[in-house]
Design a protein around this motif. Structure first.
Motif, PDB file in Angstrom:
ATOM      1  N   ALA A   1       1.676  -4.740   9.624  1.00  0.00           N
ATOM      2  CA  ALA A   1       2.301  -3.415   9.678  1.00  0.00           C
ATOM      3  C   ALA A   1       3.812  -3.526   9.844  1.00  0.00           C
ATOM      4  O   ALA A   1       4.575  -2.732   9.275  1.00  0.00           O
ATOM      5  CB  ALA A   1       1.697  -2.602  10.820  1.00  0.00           C
ATOM      6  N   PHE A   2       4.265  -4.505  10.615  1.00  0.00           N
ATOM      7  CA  PHE A   2       5.710  -4.702  10.795  1.00  0.00           C
ATOM      8  C   PHE A   2       6.373  -5.062   9.471  1.00  0.00           C
ATOM      9  O   PHE A   2       7.421  -4.512   9.112  1.00  0.00           O
ATOM     10  CB  PHE A   2       5.969  -5.794  11.838  1.00  0.00           C
ATOM     11  N   GLU A   3       5.765  -5.987   8.733  1.00  0.00           N
ATOM     12  CA  GLU A   3       6.330  -6.394   7.445  1.00  0.00           C
ATOM     13  C   GLU A   3       6.309  -5.250   6.440  1.00  0.00           C
ATOM     14  O   GLU A   3       7.186  -5.133   5.580  1.00  0.00           O
ATOM     15  CB  GLU A   3       5.556  -7.587   6.889  1.00  0.00           C
ATOM     16  N   ALA A   4       5.313  -4.375   6.552  1.00  0.00           N
ATOM     17  CA  ALA A   4       5.150  -3.278   5.593  1.00  0.00           C
ATOM     18  C   ALA A   4       6.003  -2.062   5.927  1.00  0.00           C
ATOM     19  O   ALA A   4       6.133  -1.153   5.093  1.00  0.00           O
ATOM     20  CB  ALA A   4       3.680  -2.859   5.541  1.00  0.00           C
ATOM     21  N   SER A   5       6.583  -2.041   7.110  1.00  0.00           N
ATOM     22  CA  SER A   5       7.309  -0.856   7.565  1.00  0.00           C
ATOM     23  C   SER A   5       8.417  -0.459   6.584  1.00  0.00           C
ATOM     24  O   SER A   5       9.282  -1.275   6.225  1.00  0.00           O
ATOM     25  CB  SER A   5       7.921  -1.123   8.939  1.00  0.00           C
ATOM     26  N   GLY A   6       8.386   0.777   6.125  1.00  0.00           N
ATOM     27  CA  GLY A   6       9.401   1.290   5.206  1.00  0.00           C
ATOM     28  C   GLY A   6       9.230   0.848   3.767  1.00  0.00           C
ATOM     29  O   GLY A   6      10.069   1.154   2.918  1.00  0.00           O
ATOM     30  N   ARG A   7       8.140   0.156   3.454  1.00  0.00           N
ATOM     31  CA  ARG A   7       7.967  -0.394   2.106  1.00  0.00           C
ATOM     32  C   ARG A   7       6.794   0.224   1.348  1.00  0.00           C
ATOM     33  O   ARG A   7       6.347  -0.324   0.338  1.00  0.00           O
ATOM     34  CB  ARG A   7       7.753  -1.913   2.178  1.00  0.00           C
TER      35      ARG A   7
ATOM     36  N   LEU B   1       0.844  -1.192   0.000  1.00  0.00           N
ATOM     37  CA  LEU B   1       0.000   0.000   0.000  1.00  0.00           C
ATOM     38  C   LEU B   1       0.879   1.241   0.000  1.00  0.00           C
ATOM     39  O   LEU B   1       1.995   1.234   0.531  1.00  0.00           O
ATOM     40  CB  LEU B   1      -0.927  -0.009   1.217  1.00  0.00           C
ATOM     41  N   THR B   2       0.388   2.308  -0.593  1.00  0.00           N
ATOM     42  CA  THR B   2       1.246   3.461  -0.876  1.00  0.00           C
ATOM     43  C   THR B   2       1.465   4.379   0.322  1.00  0.00           C
ATOM     44  O   THR B   2       2.331   5.256   0.263  1.00  0.00           O
ATOM     45  CB  THR B   2       0.666   4.287  -2.034  1.00  0.00           C
ATOM     46  N   LYS B   3       0.690   4.200   1.395  1.00  0.00           N
ATOM     47  CA  LYS B   3       0.865   5.036   2.587  1.00  0.00           C
ATOM     48  C   LYS B   3       1.068   4.151   3.812  1.00  0.00           C
ATOM     49  O   LYS B   3       0.306   3.211   4.039  1.00  0.00           O
ATOM     50  CB  LYS B   3      -0.354   5.936   2.795  1.00  0.00           C
ATOM     51  N   GLN B   4       2.095   4.467   4.590  1.00  0.00           N
ATOM     52  CA  GLN B   4       2.347   3.704   5.802  1.00  0.00           C
ATOM     53  C   GLN B   4       1.164   3.773   6.766  1.00  0.00           C
ATOM     54  O   GLN B   4       0.863   2.828   7.496  1.00  0.00           O
ATOM     55  CB  GLN B   4       3.605   4.223   6.496  1.00  0.00           C
ATOM     56  N   SER B   5       0.458   4.902   6.734  1.00  0.00           N
ATOM     57  CA  SER B   5      -0.690   5.077   7.626  1.00  0.00           C
ATOM     58  C   SER B   5      -1.808   4.082   7.336  1.00  0.00           C
ATOM     59  O   SER B   5      -2.626   3.793   8.215  1.00  0.00           O
ATOM     60  CB  SER B   5      -1.222   6.506   7.521  1.00  0.00           C
ATOM     61  N   SER B   6      -1.847   3.561   6.116  1.00  0.00           N
ATOM     62  CA  SER B   6      -2.867   2.559   5.793  1.00  0.00           C
ATOM     63  C   SER B   6      -2.694   1.312   6.646  1.00  0.00           C
ATOM     64  O   SER B   6      -3.664   0.596   6.919  1.00  0.00           O
ATOM     65  CB  SER B   6      -2.793   2.194   4.312  1.00  0.00           C
ATOM     66  N   TYR B   7      -1.457   1.035   7.064  1.00  0.00           N
ATOM     67  CA  TYR B   7      -1.168  -0.101   7.932  1.00  0.00           C
ATOM     68  C   TYR B   7      -1.213   0.276   9.413  1.00  0.00           C
ATOM     69  O   TYR B   7      -1.692  -0.502  10.248  1.00  0.00           O
ATOM     70  CB  TYR B   7       0.207  -0.681   7.611  1.00  0.00           C
ATOM     71  N   THR B   8      -0.681   1.452   9.743  1.00  0.00           N
ATOM     72  CA  THR B   8      -0.545   1.818  11.160  1.00  0.00           C
ATOM     73  C   THR B   8      -1.822   2.391  11.766  1.00  0.00           C
ATOM     74  O   THR B   8      -2.059   2.243  12.968  1.00  0.00           O
ATOM     75  CB  THR B   8       0.590   2.844  11.327  1.00  0.00           C
ATOM     76  N   ARG B   9      -2.653   3.056  10.961  1.00  0.00           N
ATOM     77  CA  ARG B   9      -3.853   3.690  11.511  1.00  0.00           C
ATOM     78  C   ARG B   9      -4.812   2.680  12.163  1.00  0.00           C
ATOM     79  O   ARG B   9      -5.261   2.902  13.294  1.00  0.00           O
ATOM     80  CB  ARG B   9      -4.568   4.496  10.423  1.00  0.00           C
ATOM     81  N   PRO B  10      -5.146   1.564  11.493  1.00  0.00           N
ATOM     82  CA  PRO B  10      -6.055   0.618  12.167  1.00  0.00           C
ATOM     83  C   PRO B  10      -5.433  -0.006  13.409  1.00  0.00           C
ATOM     84  O   PRO B  10      -6.147  -0.337  14.359  1.00  0.00           O
ATOM     85  CB  PRO B  10      -6.337  -0.424  11.080  1.00  0.00           C
ATOM     86  N   VAL B  11      -4.104  -0.173  13.419  1.00  0.00           N
ATOM     87  CA  VAL B  11      -3.435  -0.692  14.614  1.00  0.00           C
ATOM     88  C   VAL B  11      -3.607   0.285  15.774  1.00  0.00           C
ATOM     89  O   VAL B  11      -3.960  -0.104  16.899  1.00  0.00           O
ATOM     90  CB  VAL B  11      -1.939  -0.942  14.332  1.00  0.00           C
ATOM     91  N   LYS B  12      -3.376   1.568  15.516  1.00  0.00           N
ATOM     92  CA  LYS B  12      -3.522   2.580  16.566  1.00  0.00           C
ATOM     93  C   LYS B  12      -4.960   2.663  17.069  1.00  0.00           C
ATOM     94  O   LYS B  12      -5.198   2.802  18.276  1.00  0.00           O
ATOM     95  CB  LYS B  12      -3.064   3.936  16.039  1.00  0.00           C
ATOM     96  N   THR B  13      -5.908   2.569  16.154  1.00  0.00           N
ATOM     97  CA  THR B  13      -7.318   2.619  16.559  1.00  0.00           C
ATOM     98  C   THR B  13      -7.661   1.451  17.471  1.00  0.00           C
ATOM     99  O   THR B  13      -8.310   1.623  18.516  1.00  0.00           O
ATOM    100  CB  THR B  13      -8.225   2.599  15.313  1.00  0.00           C
ATOM    101  N   LEU B  14      -7.224   0.259  17.092  1.00  0.00           N
ATOM    102  CA  LEU B  14      -7.520  -0.918  17.914  1.00  0.00           C
ATOM    103  C   LEU B  14      -6.759  -0.877  19.236  1.00  0.00           C
ATOM    104  O   LEU B  14      -7.278  -1.342  20.265  1.00  0.00           O
ATOM    105  CB  LEU B  14      -7.171  -2.192  17.136  1.00  0.00           C
ATOM    106  N   GLU B  15      -5.566  -0.322  19.232  1.00  0.00           N
ATOM    107  CA  GLU B  15      -4.815  -0.199  20.490  1.00  0.00           C
ATOM    108  C   GLU B  15      -5.527   0.754  21.460  1.00  0.00           C
ATOM    109  O   GLU B  15      -5.534   0.523  22.678  1.00  0.00           O
ATOM    110  CB  GLU B  15      -3.397   0.279  20.205  1.00  0.00           C
ATOM    111  N   GLN B  16      -6.101   1.809  20.918  1.00  0.00           N
ATOM    112  CA  GLN B  16      -6.885   2.725  21.767  1.00  0.00           C
ATOM    113  C   GLN B  16      -8.080   2.004  22.376  1.00  0.00           C
ATOM    114  O   GLN B  16      -8.407   2.187  23.559  1.00  0.00           O
ATOM    115  CB  GLN B  16      -7.344   3.926  20.941  1.00  0.00           C
ATOM    116  N   MET B  17      -8.732   1.186  21.580  1.00  0.00           N
ATOM    117  CA  MET B  17      -9.861   0.408  22.094  1.00  0.00           C
ATOM    118  C   MET B  17      -9.390  -0.616  23.121  1.00  0.00           C
ATOM    119  O   MET B  17     -10.076  -0.877  24.117  1.00  0.00           O
ATOM    120  CB  MET B  17     -10.573  -0.296  20.928  1.00  0.00           C
TER     121      MET B  17
END
Length: 439
Positions: free
Chosen positions: A112-118, A75-91
């Motif tokens: 998200a870990f595998e996608a980091s920097g890619r 995916l072209t934006k790192q936030s596409s991977y990290t945003r749902p993780v952050k949302t679920l962590e808040q929950m």
């Protein structure tokens, strides 16, 4: 049999027919990956490719004009991977997640870990796709790539496109070490390889002006209540935090559709968090978005196909040069994006890609994005001539390696005469002169 019984049976038959899923729905149920839209991995040759029609007697291929999208990517934006993780962590911190929600969070962390920097990079699956496409081009049209074939390859400046180009040219070199291959990726060529839409400010403004249409359809149709109910302990949370939950649902859906593009995620399936009906509705909204933003929609003023006028002009000029030099054979390969392939296919009026309608509720019955621009989608214009001194040149268009229909008559389908093709598209490009070039 009594008339009453016949009537009852007819009613049941009618209800059965009404209950039958639509074609798109059937296809998505059969393969959830199709719902990934532009994230759908190139399905060939996993799905068998049709046998190509032999050329008319005496004709041989000598040149291929090609434009292809990069292969499968992250995916072209790192936030596409990290945003749902952050949302679920808040929950999670609010003790809202149930057991299934905890599993989803852990799965998304791994992705998200595998996608980091890619972000936006070509994947291993994407490399294989272009190797296969090049291999089949060489096998199908060996005359084009044999001997001292001249192969000119150009790419946009994005690394995923450059690597896609490299995988294809390497495969061609393996087929014929004597092939003379040049490759380049420069801003100098971006006006036709990838930035046609960036230079048309009217088209850009029109896209922004109609974005609200697909946004409003999304808001009206996509409801997160059932989705959230399976991962959180308090179902009422989705009502009080609707916007956040809708975005989480969309993010998980997007990641679910992208996993098919990586061998690292083989066997991982996030579609299980969605019902078939939810997948169908999410896909239909995405289908509408792509149609409005990049295809021949009346809502877009039928402008979008013409953003690739520079690309089509380049293809015409390149073809004329190849035809004029009877001593050469080879190919012009161009690598870019789905936002170029889709408008180009509309401009060429390939098959039904140029479909236009006002009723977006029925769009999916006639126009389905996964059939048009999966990862590595491509247009190949294959040129044929005789060994005799003849001016007649035939052209066959392959769209995603399938023989395609063009918008005019021919006496030898799927082959068309260049003397019919060139004037048609040249005249079509001239119609744009009547339109404003920019705002």
């Amino acid at each position: 049999m009594s008339r009453f019984l016949i009537y009852i049976l007819m009613c049941f038959a009618s209800l059965g027919a009404m209950a039958q899923p639509e074609l798109a729905q059937q296809q998505l149920i059969a393969n959830h990956n199709r719902s990934g839209s532009n994230h759908y991995a190139y399905p060939y040759p996993a799905q068998p490719l049709p046998q190509l029609t032999p050329a008319p007697a005496g004709y041989e291929p000598f040149f291929i004009n090609h434009y292809g999208r990069h292969g499968s990517r992250w995916l072209t934006k790192q936030s596409s991977y990290t945003r749902p993780v952050k949302t679920l962590e808040q929950m999670q911190q609010q003790h809202l997640l149930n057991k299934q929600g905890e599993v989803l969070l852990e799965t998304l962390r791994k992705v998200a870990f595998e996608a980091s920097g890619r972000e936006g990079e070509l994947s291993d699956v994407g490399a294989e796709q272009h190797q296969g496409i090049a291999r089949r081009m060489c096998e199908n049209f060996p005359e084009v790539f044999s001997g001292d074939a001249r192969i000119d390859a150009r790419s946009t400046v994005w690394i995923r496109c450059i690597l896609s180009m490299g995988n294809e040219t390497a495969e061609i070199k393996a087929f014929n070490p004597q092939a003379r291959i040049t490759s380049d990726a420069s801003y100098h060529d971006m006006y036709y390889t990838g930035w046609g839409y960036g230079e048309d400010t009217l088209a850009n403004a029109q896209r922004k002006a109609i974005r609200h249409i697909s946004d409003s359809i999304f808001d009206a149709r996509i409801k997160p209540y059932r989705f959230m109910g399976q991962i959180i302990k308090d179902p009422s949370y989705a009502t009080t935090h609707l916007k956040q939950c809708v975005k989480l649902m969309e993010d998980v859906y997007d990641i679910a559709g992208s996993l098919q593009n990586h061998h690292a995620f083989d066997g991982m399936n996030l579609f299980g968090y969605f019902t078939d009906e939810e997948i169908y509705e999410l896909w239909k909204v995405k289908n509408i978005y792509w149609y409005l933003q990049w295809a021949n929609s009346p809502q877009g003023g039928h402008r979008m196909p013409f953003i690739e006028r520079a690309l089509l002009t380049n293809m015409i000029e390149t073809a004329d040069a190849a035809i004029a030099n009877r001593d050469r054979h080879g190919a012009a390969l161009r690598f870019g994006h789905e936002t170029c392939v889709l408008p180009l296919a509309c401009l060429l009026e390939i098959d039904s890609v140029n479909y236009s309608c006002d009723d977006l509720n029925t769009l999916h019955e006639h126009w389905r994005n996964y059939e048009i621009f999966p990862m590595a989608c491509n247009v190949q214009m294959v040129f044929y001539r005789t060994t005799k001194a003849s001016d007649d040149v035939l052209v066959k268009v392959l769209f995603n390696e399938h023989e395609a229909k063009l918008p005019f008559a021919t006496d030898c389908f799927p082959y068309y005469h260049w003397q019919d093709i060139k004037p048609y598209y040249t005249q079509k490009l001239k119609t744009l002169i009547q339109w404003p070039k920019a705002l």
